[in-house]
Design a protein around this motif. Structure first.
Motif, short mmCIF file in Angstrom:
data_model
loop_
_atom_site.label_atom_id
_atom_site.label_comp_id
_atom_site.label_asym_id
_atom_site.label_seq_id
_atom_site.Cartn_x
_atom_site.Cartn_y
_atom_site.Cartn_z
N LEU A 64 11.77 11.56 16.14
CA LEU A 64 10.68 11.39 15.17
C LEU A 64 11.21 11.39 13.74
N GLU A 65 12.21 12.19 13.49
CA GLU A 65 12.81 12.17 12.15
C GLU A 65 13.44 10.80 11.85
N GLN A 66 14.06 10.21 12.86
CA GLN A 66 14.68 8.90 12.70
C GLN A 66 13.65 7.82 12.38
N TRP A 67 12.47 7.92 13.03
CA TRP A 67 11.43 6.90 12.87
C TRP A 67 10.27 7.39 12.02
N HIS A 68 10.52 8.35 11.18
CA HIS A 68 9.47 8.96 10.34
C HIS A 68 8.71 7.91 9.54
N HIS A 69 9.39 6.91 9.04
CA HIS A 69 8.77 5.90 8.18
C HIS A 69 7.80 4.99 8.91
N ARG A 70 7.80 5.03 10.24
CA ARG A 70 6.90 4.16 11.00
C ARG A 70 5.68 4.90 11.53
N PHE A 71 5.48 6.14 11.12
CA PHE A 71 4.35 6.92 11.61
C PHE A 71 3.31 7.20 10.52
N TYR A 72 3.34 6.43 9.45
CA TYR A 72 2.29 6.55 8.44
C TYR A 72 1.04 5.81 8.92
N LEU A 73 -0.12 6.48 8.83
CA LEU A 73 -1.37 5.83 9.24
C LEU A 73 -1.75 4.73 8.26
N TYR A 74 -1.35 4.88 6.99
CA TYR A 74 -1.63 3.87 5.97
C TYR A 74 -0.32 3.52 5.26
N GLY A 75 -0.16 2.27 4.92
CA GLY A 75 1.03 1.85 4.20
C GLY A 75 1.40 0.41 4.54
N GLU A 76 2.60 0.02 4.20
CA GLU A 76 3.05 -1.34 4.44
C GLU A 76 3.25 -1.62 5.92
N GLU A 77 3.65 -0.61 6.69
CA GLU A 77 3.82 -0.75 8.14
C GLU A 77 3.01 0.34 8.83
N MET A 110 0.83 -1.19 0.00
CA MET A 110 0.00 0.00 0.00
C MET A 110 0.87 1.25 0.00
N GLU A 111 0.34 2.32 -0.54
CA GLU A 111 1.05 3.59 -0.57
C GLU A 111 1.10 4.19 0.82
N ASN A 112 2.28 4.66 1.22
CA ASN A 112 2.42 5.34 2.51
C ASN A 112 1.77 6.72 2.42
N ARG A 113 0.85 6.99 3.33
CA ARG A 113 0.21 8.31 3.34
C ARG A 113 -0.30 8.65 4.74
N PHE A 114 -0.56 9.90 4.96
CA PHE A 114 -0.98 10.52 6.21
C PHE A 114 0.00 10.18 7.34
N ASN A 115 1.12 10.86 7.31
CA ASN A 115 2.13 10.68 8.34
C ASN A 115 1.79 11.54 9.55
N LEU A 116 1.72 10.93 10.72
CA LEU A 116 1.29 11.63 11.93
C LEU A 116 2.30 12.67 12.40
N ILE A 117 3.52 12.59 11.90
CA ILE A 117 4.52 13.60 12.25
C ILE A 117 4.30 14.89 11.46
N ASP A 118 3.76 14.76 10.26
CA ASP A 118 3.60 15.92 9.37
C ASP A 118 2.17 16.44 9.28
N GLU A 119 1.18 15.55 9.42
CA GLU A 119 -0.22 15.94 9.23
C GLU A 119 -0.85 16.38 10.55
N PRO A 120 -1.68 17.42 10.54
CA PRO A 120 -2.35 17.86 11.78
C PRO A 120 -3.47 16.91 12.19
N TRP A 121 -3.40 16.40 13.42
CA TRP A 121 -4.42 15.47 13.91
C TRP A 121 -4.60 15.55 15.43
N ILE A 122 -3.67 16.18 16.12
CA ILE A 122 -3.73 16.26 17.59
C ILE A 122 -4.50 17.50 18.00
N PRO A 123 -5.61 17.38 18.74
CA PRO A 123 -6.37 18.57 19.18
C PRO A 123 -5.62 19.31 20.29
N ILE A 124 -5.46 20.62 20.10
CA ILE A 124 -4.78 21.47 21.08
C ILE A 124 -5.76 22.55 21.52
N ALA A 125 -5.84 22.77 22.82
CA ALA A 125 -6.77 23.76 23.36
C ALA A 125 -6.48 25.14 22.78
#
Length: 473
Positions: free
Chosen positions: A81-94, A1-16
């Motif tokens: 996070l930069e070191q483990w960037h490839h493991r924070f994709y919401l969709y993909g092979e891992e 699967m294509e790697n997409r929506f990386n949690l390090i780069d995409e906004p998803w965490i709600p902040i007050a």
């Protein structure tokens, strides 16, 4: 699967007061004040951020913690996070915190695993209970919550077993069993506690445990452990899963559900079965009392707001009185007091009901949270003694109010118990409006004692107004 929506780069965490941000934005901006979302989402997010911080920069001891600044911690987290960037994709092979092998499990709608959403034959009482479409940010948050706060019941497809020979997902008859409750949820809803600073960076720094803290707690035989994205398990009881059960990382991100996001729902099965608090499985953010025959914990109680549990949570300030112990609070408060200034104790969670192994939200069940801001320079034995006295006085007033209302309706030959309970609940709601003033007045300095004499006079009569009304009746 294509790697997409990386949690390090995409906004998803709600902040007050801000909205959604990415992990990179969170660790790159020192101005963010606090997390948003409901109490369970806040706890799950805090655990994730602490897992990242612990993996990136766990100090060896107290001296190492003192030498670690907030900006140093944030910088270490960004580099990690930069070191483990490839493991924070919401969709993909891992995919992040997901098990592709669980694709054989039945697909459930996203609303099925959301406690506040009505699905199946559940009655819809308000528009907020109706299932709605989720975007990728919502799905990421939903996935994170399932790791520790999944509700028990038949929603899990336990017919799929990844570890050969594993029988933990079967009942006595050898058939798929109901899923167990998430270790961060517990039977009725565990009360979780954290120390808050004035910014998120400060909050994470205060709550960061050292290697010495982890070892001295004797709660985690495997020590800190590896973050799940560094070493995901292959099954429910593989070597990695067993190590995860005994590590701090296994309590921050328990992986109690094996999930895989799909286009039209969620593949959903029970994951790693962590021991409960009676068997020694303890989150650092819960308070536990081991002094009796059986250990006890503090549960979420919508009828008793968490600020009323402060005498139990802070019992360690007075060694001879302390019964409950919360590793997270004990370590973080010690550090907050050493730095001075203001800090807060945040407590919250979700109360749930249970019937025949099925957990659900019903009746008076609800999300609960409280925040108590305290002065580091006055927190100690004297403050605790004053606060305990005031809370004992308020408890006595509440009992007196209950007796007055009950007695009045008894004289009218009417069952007054429901109304007496409502009156007492309203009394505590009104008290909560002035709770922060109460915390501020229980200080110990000479000047503060003078201020207390000046300021406590209007406070005590405020608490006693309901009784004055009963007297007029």
């Amino acid at each position: 699967m294509e790697n997409r929506f990386n949690l390090i780069d995409e906004p998803w965490i709600p902040i007050a007061d801000v909205g959604r941000v990415s992990l990179a934005q969170l660790f790159g901006n020192p101005q963010y004040r606090a997390l948003g979302g409901n109490p369970v989402q806040k706890i799950a997010l805090m655990k994730l951020l602490l897992a990242i911080a612990q993996a990136a920069a766990t100090p060896d001891d107290e001296a190492g913690w003192q030498a670690l600044s907030e900006s140093d911690l944030a910088g270490s987290c960004l580099a990690y996070l930069e070191q483990w960037h490839h493991r924070f994709y919401l969709y993909g092979e891992e995919p992040f915190l997901q098990m592709p092998a669980i694709a054989r499990a039945e697909i459930k709608s996203y609303g099925t695993v959301l406690a506040e959403i009505a699905t199946g034959n559940t009655t819809v009482l308000s528009q907020g209970q109706q299932e709605r479409a989720l975007d990728d940010a919502d799905k990421a948050l939903l996935l994170l919550v399932q790791m520790g706060f999944a509700l028990s019941g038949k929603k899990t497809d336990n017919s799929v077993v990844l570890s050969p020979g594993y029988r933990g997902k079967q009942n006595d008859k050898g058939k798929p069993a109901s899923g167990k409750t998430g270790p961060s949820m517990g039977f009725m809803g565990l009360l979780h506690n954290f120390v808050l600073g004035e910014t998120l960076w400060q909050t994470l720094t205060l709550n960061l445990l050292t290697t010495q803290d982890i070892e001295q707690s004797a709660l985690y035989p495997a020590g800190l452990g590896d973050a799940p994205w560094q070493a995901m398990p292959q099954g429910e009881y593989c070597d990695t899963a067993r190590r995860h059960q005994q590590s701090l990382m296994g309590r921050l991100l328990p992986l109690s559900r094996f999930c895989l996001l799909a286009e039209n729902g969620l593949h959903y099965s029970e994951g790693i079965a962590h021991p409960d608090y009676k068997a020694g499985g303890i989150d650092p953010s819960i308070a536990i009392n081991r002094k009796g025959k059986d250990p006890k914990v503090l549960w979420v109680n919508p009828g008793k707001r968490p600020w009323r549990e402060l005498t139990s949570l802070l019992g360690f300030l007075v060694a001879e009185r302390g019964e409950f112990d919360c590793l997270q609070l004990r370590c973080a408060i010690r550090r907050a007091c050493s730095h001075g200034g203001m800090f807060a104790i945040w407590s919250g969670g979700l109360r749930v009901s249970s019937n025949a192994g099925e957990q659900y939200v019903s009746g008076d069940d609800d999300y609960v949270e409280s925040t108590a801001w305290l002065h580091a320079q006055v927190l100690g034995d004297h403050w605790y003694s004053h606060f305990s006295t005031e809370m004992t006085t308020l408890d006595a007033l509440a009992r007196q109010l209950y007796a007055c209302v009950l007695g009045y309706y008894k004289a009218q030959l009417v069952d007054g118990k429901p109304l007496a309970e409502q009156a007492t609940a309203l009394f505590w709601q009104l008290c909560e409006r002035h709770a922060q003033s109460l915390f501020d007045l229980c200080d110990t300095g000479e000047e503060n004692r003078i201020a207390r004499r000046d300021c406590a006079k209007p406070l005590r009569p405020t608490f006693m107004r309901p009784l004055t009304g009963c007297a007029r009746i």
